[in-house]
Design a protein around this motif. Structure first.
Motif, PDB file in Angstrom:
ATOM      1  N   UNK A 128     -32.482  30.979  22.953  1.00  0.00           N
ATOM      2  CA  UNK A 128     -31.712  32.143  23.393  1.00  0.00           C
ATOM      3  C   UNK A 128     -32.313  32.605  24.717  1.00  0.00           C
ATOM      4  N   UNK A 129     -31.794  33.668  25.285  1.00  0.00           N
ATOM      5  CA  UNK A 129     -32.286  34.140  26.586  1.00  0.00           C
ATOM      6  C   UNK A 129     -33.737  34.595  26.529  1.00  0.00           C
ATOM      7  N   UNK A 130     -34.124  35.220  25.424  1.00  0.00           N
ATOM      8  CA  UNK A 130     -35.520  35.636  25.282  1.00  0.00           C
ATOM      9  C   UNK A 130     -36.458  34.436  25.270  1.00  0.00           C
ATOM     10  N   UNK A 131     -36.059  33.392  24.573  1.00  0.00           N
ATOM     11  CA  UNK A 131     -36.859  32.172  24.540  1.00  0.00           C
ATOM     12  C   UNK A 131     -36.888  31.533  25.927  1.00  0.00           C
ATOM     13  N   UNK A 132     -35.757  31.556  26.635  1.00  0.00           N
ATOM     14  CA  UNK A 132     -35.734  31.010  27.992  1.00  0.00           C
ATOM     15  C   UNK A 132     -36.722  31.752  28.881  1.00  0.00           C
ATOM     16  N   UNK A 133     -36.802  33.064  28.713  1.00  0.00           N
ATOM     17  CA  UNK A 133     -37.769  33.832  29.500  1.00  0.00           C
ATOM     18  C   UNK A 133     -39.197  33.361  29.202  1.00  0.00           C
ATOM     19  N   UNK A 134     -39.500  33.095  27.932  1.00  0.00           N
ATOM     20  CA  UNK A 134     -40.824  32.573  27.573  1.00  0.00           C
ATOM     21  C   UNK A 134     -41.080  31.217  28.222  1.00  0.00           C
ATOM     22  N   UNK A 135     -40.075  30.368  28.207  1.00  0.00           N
ATOM     23  CA  UNK A 135     -40.207  29.033  28.808  1.00  0.00           C
ATOM     24  C   UNK A 135     -40.448  29.159  30.310  1.00  0.00           C
ATOM     25  N   UNK A 136     -39.683  30.009  30.968  1.00  0.00           N
ATOM     26  CA  UNK A 136     -39.840  30.191  32.414  1.00  0.00           C
ATOM     27  C   UNK A 136     -41.213  30.771  32.744  1.00  0.00           C
ATOM     28  N   UNK A 137     -41.689  31.652  31.884  1.00  0.00           N
ATOM     29  CA  UNK A 137     -43.038  32.191  32.068  1.00  0.00           C
ATOM     30  C   UNK A 137     -44.086  31.084  31.962  1.00  0.00           C
ATOM     31  N   UNK A 138     -43.902  30.188  31.007  1.00  0.00           N
ATOM     32  CA  UNK A 138     -44.821  29.048  30.852  1.00  0.00           C
ATOM     33  C   UNK A 138     -44.785  28.150  32.085  1.00  0.00           C
ATOM     34  N   UNK A 139     -43.603  27.973  32.662  1.00  0.00           N
ATOM     35  CA  UNK A 139     -43.490  27.171  33.893  1.00  0.00           C
ATOM     36  C   UNK A 139     -44.260  27.853  35.011  1.00  0.00           C
ATOM     37  N   UNK A 140     -44.042  29.149  35.181  1.00  0.00           N
ATOM     38  CA  UNK A 140     -44.729  29.903  36.238  1.00  0.00           C
ATOM     39  C   UNK A 140     -46.241  29.903  36.061  1.00  0.00           C
ATOM     40  N   UNK A 141     -46.711  29.879  34.828  1.00  0.00           N
ATOM     41  CA  UNK A 141     -48.148  29.886  34.557  1.00  0.00           C
ATOM     42  C   UNK A 141     -48.781  28.497  34.666  1.00  0.00           C
ATOM     43  N   UNK A 142     -47.950  27.485  34.883  1.00  0.00           N
ATOM     44  CA  UNK A 142     -48.453  26.114  35.003  1.00  0.00           C
ATOM     45  C   UNK A 142     -49.220  25.966  36.305  1.00  0.00           C
ATOM     46  N   UNK A 143     -50.439  25.486  36.210  1.00  0.00           N
ATOM     47  CA  UNK A 143     -51.269  25.284  37.400  1.00  0.00           C
ATOM     48  C   UNK A 143     -50.551  24.323  38.358  1.00  0.00           C
ATOM     49  N   UNK A 144     -50.419  24.743  39.615  1.00  0.00           N
ATOM     50  CA  UNK A 144     -49.748  23.941  40.628  1.00  0.00           C
ATOM     51  C   UNK A 144     -48.357  24.428  40.967  1.00  0.00           C
ATOM     52  N   UNK A 145     -47.771  25.267  40.088  1.00  0.00           N
ATOM     53  CA  UNK A 145     -46.439  25.819  40.362  1.00  0.00           C
ATOM     54  C   UNK A 145     -46.603  27.061  41.222  1.00  0.00           C
ATOM     55  N   UNK A 146     -45.914  27.087  42.359  1.00  0.00           N
ATOM     56  CA  UNK A 146     -45.991  28.216  43.282  1.00  0.00           C
ATOM     57  C   UNK A 146     -44.956  29.283  42.919  1.00  0.00           C
ATOM     58  N   UNK A 147     -43.705  28.837  42.733  1.00  0.00           N
ATOM     59  CA  UNK A 147     -42.639  29.762  42.342  1.00  0.00           C
ATOM     60  C   UNK A 147     -41.478  28.968  41.795  1.00  0.00           C
ATOM     61  N   UNK A 148     -40.544  29.677  41.146  1.00  0.00           N
ATOM     62  CA  UNK A 148     -39.370  29.028  40.577  1.00  0.00           C
ATOM     63  C   UNK A 148     -38.139  29.863  40.884  1.00  0.00           C
ATOM     64  N   UNK A 149     -37.008  29.216  40.789  1.00  0.00           N
ATOM     65  CA  UNK A 149     -35.710  29.897  40.861  1.00  0.00           C
ATOM     66  C   UNK A 149     -34.820  29.241  39.820  1.00  0.00           C
ATOM     67  N   UNK A 150     -34.249  30.042  38.934  1.00  0.00           N
ATOM     68  CA  UNK A 150     -33.481  29.466  37.824  1.00  0.00           C
ATOM     69  C   UNK A 150     -32.007  29.822  37.909  1.00  0.00           C
ATOM     70  N   UNK A 151     -31.214  28.932  37.318  1.00  0.00           N
ATOM     71  CA  UNK A 151     -29.769  29.125  37.203  1.00  0.00           C
ATOM     72  C   UNK A 151     -29.389  28.778  35.775  1.00  0.00           C
TER      73      UNK A 151
END
Length: 157
Positions: free
Chosen positions: A112-135
């Motif tokens: 769901x959207x709440x879970x997607x937010x958790x996933x996106x947070x995990x992506x952002x917290x991944x070492x080496x990731x500078x920023x993200x933009x989602x659609x």
């Protein structure tokens, strides 16, 4: 680039339309020897045209109805290590290097959207990731397809 004739394209079309039919059935439908069908399939595999025999899965009935494409910007010289870290996120189902917005275009799924937010947070917290933009995907209108490409090649085969 390898040359593919009409028979190669006919076999490929059958494989795409009915992947479970099997070599014997493909040979019967095309009125060719089983060994000929097998040799052509092997040619398609060896040339990289057929990359997998895995089924195409719809994650929605498995409890993941939300999908999003995410542009991921990665630190310079951290590319391979960052991708390896991102691979540990089970909801990441596809990743492609791109020219344009970001370094990677990834497809994620979520419950769901709440879970997607958790996933996106995990992506952002991944070492080496500078920023993200989602659609967020509202509705898949067309599944990945290749039959139109096969048909377009026919006149040249």
């Amino acid at each position: 680039m390898e040359h593919f004739d009409k028979l190669d394209l006919d076999i490929l079309r059958l494989i795409v339309e009915e992947p479970r039919a099997g070599v014997r059935e493909y040979a019967r439908r095309l009125n060719i020897a089983r060994n000929t069908a097998q040799a052509r399939i092997t040619k398609l595999e060896n040339s990289g045209v057929i990359v997998t025999w895995r089924p195409q899965i719809n994650p929605a009935p498995l409890g993941y109805p939300v999908a999003a494409y995410v542009h991921v910007h990665i630190m310079q010289r951290q590319f391979d290590q960052t991708i390896a870290r991102l691979e540990t996120i089970p909801e990441l189902i596809e990743a492609n290097t791109v020219a344009g917005e970001g370094d990677l275009l990834c497809r994620f799924v979520a419950r769901d959207n709440g879970h997607l937010e958790e996933v996106l947070r995990a992506v952002l917290e991944t070492q080496g990731v500078v920023r993200i933009r989602s659609e967020i995907v509202l509705n898949r209108r067309l599944w990945p397809r290749v039959i139109p490409l096969i048909e377009k090649l026919r006149p040249h085969a």
